[in-house]
Design a protein around this motif. Structure first.
Motif, PDB file in Angstrom:
ATOM      1  N   TYR A 257     -32.318  25.909 -17.895  1.00 38.83           N
ATOM      2  CA  TYR A 257     -31.470  27.032 -18.322  1.00 38.83           C
ATOM      3  C   TYR A 257     -32.286  28.029 -19.142  1.00 38.83           C
ATOM      4  O   TYR A 257     -32.169  29.256 -18.947  1.00 38.83           O
ATOM      5  CB  TYR A 257     -30.291  26.506 -19.124  1.00 38.83           C
ATOM      6  N   LEU A 258     -33.113  27.529 -20.054  1.00 36.06           N
ATOM      7  CA  LEU A 258     -33.959  28.427 -20.847  1.00 36.06           C
ATOM      8  C   LEU A 258     -34.967  29.158 -19.954  1.00 36.06           C
ATOM      9  O   LEU A 258     -35.256  30.341 -20.173  1.00 36.06           O
ATOM     10  CB  LEU A 258     -34.689  27.623 -21.924  1.00 36.06           C
ATOM     11  N   ALA A 259     -35.494  28.465 -18.950  1.00 37.87           N
ATOM     12  CA  ALA A 259     -36.404  29.126 -18.008  1.00 37.87           C
ATOM     13  C   ALA A 259     -35.682  30.223 -17.241  1.00 37.87           C
ATOM     14  O   ALA A 259     -36.246  31.299 -16.988  1.00 37.87           O
ATOM     15  CB  ALA A 259     -36.994  28.085 -17.054  1.00 37.87           C
ATOM     16  N   ALA A 260     -34.422  29.975 -16.848  1.00 42.77           N
ATOM     17  CA  ALA A 260     -33.643  30.996 -16.147  1.00 42.77           C
ATOM     18  C   ALA A 260     -33.397  32.204 -17.051  1.00 42.77           C
ATOM     19  O   ALA A 260     -33.420  33.353 -16.589  1.00 42.77           O
ATOM     20  CB  ALA A 260     -32.311  30.407 -15.678  1.00 42.77           C
ATOM     21  N   CYS A 261     -33.175  31.966 -18.340  1.00 44.41           N
ATOM     22  CA  CYS A 261     -33.012  33.076 -19.287  1.00 44.41           C
ATOM     23  C   CYS A 261     -34.280  33.912 -19.359  1.00 44.41           C
ATOM     24  O   CYS A 261     -34.220  35.153 -19.394  1.00 44.41           O
ATOM     25  CB  CYS A 261     -32.661  32.536 -20.675  1.00 44.41           C
ATOM     26  N   ALA A 262     -35.446  33.266 -19.380  1.00 47.36           N
ATOM     27  CA  ALA A 262     -36.716  34.003 -19.447  1.00 47.36           C
ATOM     28  C   ALA A 262     -36.936  34.826 -18.184  1.00 47.36           C
ATOM     29  O   ALA A 262     -37.318  36.009 -18.251  1.00 47.36           O
ATOM     30  CB  ALA A 262     -37.866  33.020 -19.657  1.00 47.36           C
ATOM     31  N   VAL A 263     -36.685  34.235 -17.017  1.00 49.48           N
ATOM     32  CA  VAL A 263     -36.857  34.970 -15.762  1.00 49.48           C
ATOM     33  C   VAL A 263     -35.893  36.149 -15.697  1.00 49.48           C
ATOM     34  O   VAL A 263     -36.266  37.267 -15.292  1.00 49.48           O
ATOM     35  CB  VAL A 263     -36.655  34.025 -14.561  1.00 49.48           C
ATOM     36  N   SER A 264     -34.646  35.947 -16.111  1.00 50.83           N
ATOM     37  CA  SER A 264     -33.660  37.028 -16.091  1.00 50.83           C
ATOM     38  C   SER A 264     -34.028  38.131 -17.078  1.00 50.83           C
ATOM     39  O   SER A 264     -33.790  39.319 -16.811  1.00 50.83           O
ATOM     40  CB  SER A 264     -32.274  36.462 -16.424  1.00 50.83           C
ATOM     41  N   TRP A 265     -34.616  37.766 -18.211  1.00 51.18           N
ATOM     42  CA  TRP A 265     -35.031  38.770 -19.188  1.00 51.18           C
ATOM     43  C   TRP A 265     -36.124  39.666 -18.612  1.00 51.18           C
ATOM     44  O   TRP A 265     -36.059  40.896 -18.738  1.00 51.18           O
ATOM     45  CB  TRP A 265     -35.530  38.073 -20.444  1.00 51.18           C
ATOM     46  N   PHE A 266     -37.119  39.074 -17.947  1.00 51.50           N
ATOM     47  CA  PHE A 266     -38.162  39.876 -17.304  1.00 51.50           C
ATOM     48  C   PHE A 266     -37.585  40.730 -16.175  1.00 51.50           C
ATOM     49  O   PHE A 266     -37.997  41.872 -15.970  1.00 51.50           O
ATOM     50  CB  PHE A 266     -39.268  38.974 -16.772  1.00 51.50           C
ATOM     51  N   SER A 267     -36.609  40.182 -15.449  1.00 53.12           N
ATOM     52  CA  SER A 267     -35.988  40.941 -14.366  1.00 53.12           C
ATOM     53  C   SER A 267     -35.216  42.141 -14.909  1.00 53.12           C
ATOM     54  O   SER A 267     -35.287  43.244 -14.350  1.00 53.12           O
ATOM     55  CB  SER A 267     -35.051  40.037 -13.569  1.00 53.12           C
ATOM     56  N   ASP A 268     -34.501  41.956 -16.019  1.00 56.48           N
ATOM     57  CA  ASP A 268     -33.756  43.062 -16.614  1.00 56.48           C
ATOM     58  C   ASP A 268     -34.702  44.152 -17.128  1.00 56.48           C
ATOM     59  O   ASP A 268     -34.427  45.350 -16.983  1.00 56.48           O
ATOM     60  CB  ASP A 268     -32.876  42.553 -17.753  1.00 56.48           C
ATOM     61  N   ARG A 269     -35.808  43.745 -17.722  1.00 58.87           N
ATOM     62  CA  ARG A 269     -36.772  44.725 -18.209  1.00 58.87           C
ATOM     63  C   ARG A 269     -37.378  45.506 -17.049  1.00 58.87           C
ATOM     64  O   ARG A 269     -37.560  46.730 -17.134  1.00 58.87           O
ATOM     65  CB  ARG A 269     -37.887  44.027 -18.994  1.00 58.87           C
ATOM     66  N   HIS A 270     -37.686  44.798 -15.956  1.00 59.18           N
ATOM     67  CA  HIS A 270     -38.245  45.475 -14.781  1.00 59.18           C
ATOM     68  C   HIS A 270     -37.239  46.462 -14.197  1.00 59.18           C
ATOM     69  O   HIS A 270     -37.599  47.584 -13.815  1.00 59.18           O
ATOM     70  CB  HIS A 270     -38.642  44.443 -13.734  1.00 59.18           C
ATOM     71  N   THR A 271     -35.979  46.074 -14.147  1.00 61.52           N
ATOM     72  CA  THR A 271     -34.946  46.965 -13.615  1.00 61.52           C
ATOM     73  C   THR A 271     -34.772  48.192 -14.504  1.00 61.52           C
ATOM     74  O   THR A 271     -34.601  49.313 -14.019  1.00 61.52           O
ATOM     75  CB  THR A 271     -33.614  46.209 -13.510  1.00 61.52           C
ATOM     76  N   ALA A 272     -34.827  47.993 -15.838  1.00 65.19           N
ATOM     77  CA  ALA A 272     -34.680  49.116 -16.764  1.00 65.19           C
ATOM     78  C   ALA A 272     -35.846  50.092 -16.629  1.00 65.19           C
ATOM     79  O   ALA A 272     -35.662  51.311 -16.634  1.00 65.19           O
ATOM     80  CB  ALA A 272     -34.584  48.601 -18.190  1.00 65.19           C
ATOM     81  N   ARG A 273     -37.072  49.569 -16.494  1.00 63.87           N
ATOM     82  CA  ARG A 273     -38.226  50.452 -16.324  1.00 63.87           C
ATOM     83  C   ARG A 273     -38.156  51.214 -15.011  1.00 63.87           C
ATOM     84  O   ARG A 273     -38.494  52.403 -14.951  1.00 63.87           O
ATOM     85  CB  ARG A 273     -39.506  49.618 -16.366  1.00 63.87           C
ATOM     86  N   LYS A 274     -37.719  50.533 -13.967  1.00 58.72           N
ATOM     87  CA  LYS A 274     -37.612  51.191 -12.663  1.00 58.72           C
ATOM     88  C   LYS A 274     -36.569  52.299 -12.697  1.00 58.72           C
ATOM     89  O   LYS A 274     -36.761  53.366 -12.109  1.00 58.72           O
ATOM     90  CB  LYS A 274     -37.244  50.154 -11.610  1.00 58.72           C
ATOM     91  N   GLY A 275     -35.452  52.044 -13.398  1.00 51.59           N
ATOM     92  CA  GLY A 275     -34.427  53.076 -13.507  1.00 51.59           C
ATOM     93  C   GLY A 275     -34.885  54.263 -14.320  1.00 51.59           C
ATOM     94  O   GLY A 275     -34.570  55.412 -14.006  1.00 51.59           O
ATOM     95  N   ALA A 276     -35.671  54.007 -15.383  1.00 45.12           N
ATOM     96  CA  ALA A 276     -36.185  55.110 -16.195  1.00 45.12           C
ATOM     97  C   ALA A 276     -37.232  55.920 -15.441  1.00 45.12           C
ATOM     98  O   ALA A 276     -37.313  57.141 -15.562  1.00 45.12           O
ATOM     99  CB  ALA A 276     -36.776  54.559 -17.485  1.00 45.12           C
ATOM    100  N   ALA A 277     -38.044  55.229 -14.640  1.00 45.11           N
ATOM    101  CA  ALA A 277     -39.089  55.933 -13.894  1.00 45.11           C
ATOM    102  C   ALA A 277     -38.522  56.763 -12.756  1.00 45.11           C
ATOM    103  O   ALA A 277     -39.143  57.728 -12.306  1.00 45.11           O
ATOM    104  CB  ALA A 277     -40.098  54.929 -13.335  1.00 45.11           C
TER     105      ALA A 277
END
Length: 270
Positions: free
Chosen positions: A230-250
């Motif tokens: 579960y903690l690993a899934a939280c880490a993967v989802s956190w990186f995914s959210d950051r990637h999505t936010a950067r892509k939306g800003a770019a």
């Protein structure tokens, strides 16, 4: 494709999948004694002594098959389970081949990624359950009173082992399910992290209910890896959210105002 064509396609896929399971089951049936020995290996049996008896020192169990038809039933169960596992690449591919024509390219990519990840996770959970079986068996047998021999029906142990393998295997799929919800935009990493107390409590309660045996050792053996995943899934989802936010800003043009900027300008003009 028409509805009749879909039904014909489904029939052909089912025939191929069932045929592969039957072939794998027949092949496994040729080695059913070795398969049963592999499953029963974690079970601590009594050591045989001269005179046909068993060792009286320590607590152990006499592995026995009760009933005339029990050996045949065991051979059938073990062969079928091995056939399902052995033919899993074939029937999973047939399932994928039936669903794939209705998916977009991005959906196919995610589906293949989840399939390639979900199968190893299930196998890892099954292997972990098999590794925990000896400890579980010893803890349960240790409750046997002194001077009492525990008769262990082999069919009961096989049912226990099967339930543990299925429960552990499916439980290891939890992080994949959470990541799927995150990629679909249903669940954010921030919310997943905020639920950590409820998740730890829920996983502990689930482990206490889902484990076939009632000893706390098996419960902790199941709850610990699930919480870590579960903690690993939280880490993967956190990186995914950051990637999505950067892509939306770019994706915003340098001359294009963001919604907050446009709202601020309209308020300033007023």
């Amino acid at each position: 494709m028409t509805l009749a064509s879909h039904f014909r396609e489904l029939r052909n896929r089912l025939v191929k999948a069932i045929g592969a399971v039957i072939v794998a089951t027949v092949v496994a049936g040729l080695f059913y004694k070795q398969l049963i020995g592999f499953v029963v290996a974690p079970l601590p049996g009594c050591a045989t002594v001269k005179g046909g008896g068993t060792a009286a020192s320590g607590r152990c169990g006499v592995i026995a098959a009760s009933g005339l038809l029990t050996p045949f039933t065991l051979a059938l169960k073990v062969s079928l389970a091995a056939g399902l596992i052995g033919a899993s690449p074939v029937w999973l591919y047939q399932l994928w081949a039936f669903v794939a024509p209705g998916l977009h390219r991005s959906e196919k990519k995610y589906t293949l990624a989840f399939l390639s990840t979900g199968i190893p996770l299930f196998l890892a959970g099954a292997a972990f359950a098999y590794a925990v079986l000896p400890t579980t068996a010893r803890v349960l047998i240790s409750l046997t009173p002194d001077q009492v021999t525990n008769i262990l029906p082999i069919e009961d142990f096989l049912d226990l082992a099967t339930r543990m393998v299925v429960v552990f295997g499916l439980s290891f799929e939890l992080p994949l399910f959470l990541i799927m919800l995150n990629l679909a935009g249903v669940l954010s990493a921030r919310r997943m992290v905020g639920w950590w107390r409820q998740m730890v409590l829920g996983v502990t309660v689930f482990a206490a209910i889902a484990t076939p045996s009632t000893d706390p050792l098996t419960m902790l053996a199941l709850a610990g890896p699930i919480i870590a995943l579960y903690l690993a899934a939280c880490a993967v989802s956190w990186f995914s959210d950051r990637h999505t936010a950067r892509k939306g800003a770019a994706s915003l043009s340098p001359d294009e105002a963001s919604p907050l900027s446009a709202l601020h300008e309209s308020g300033h003009r007023r």
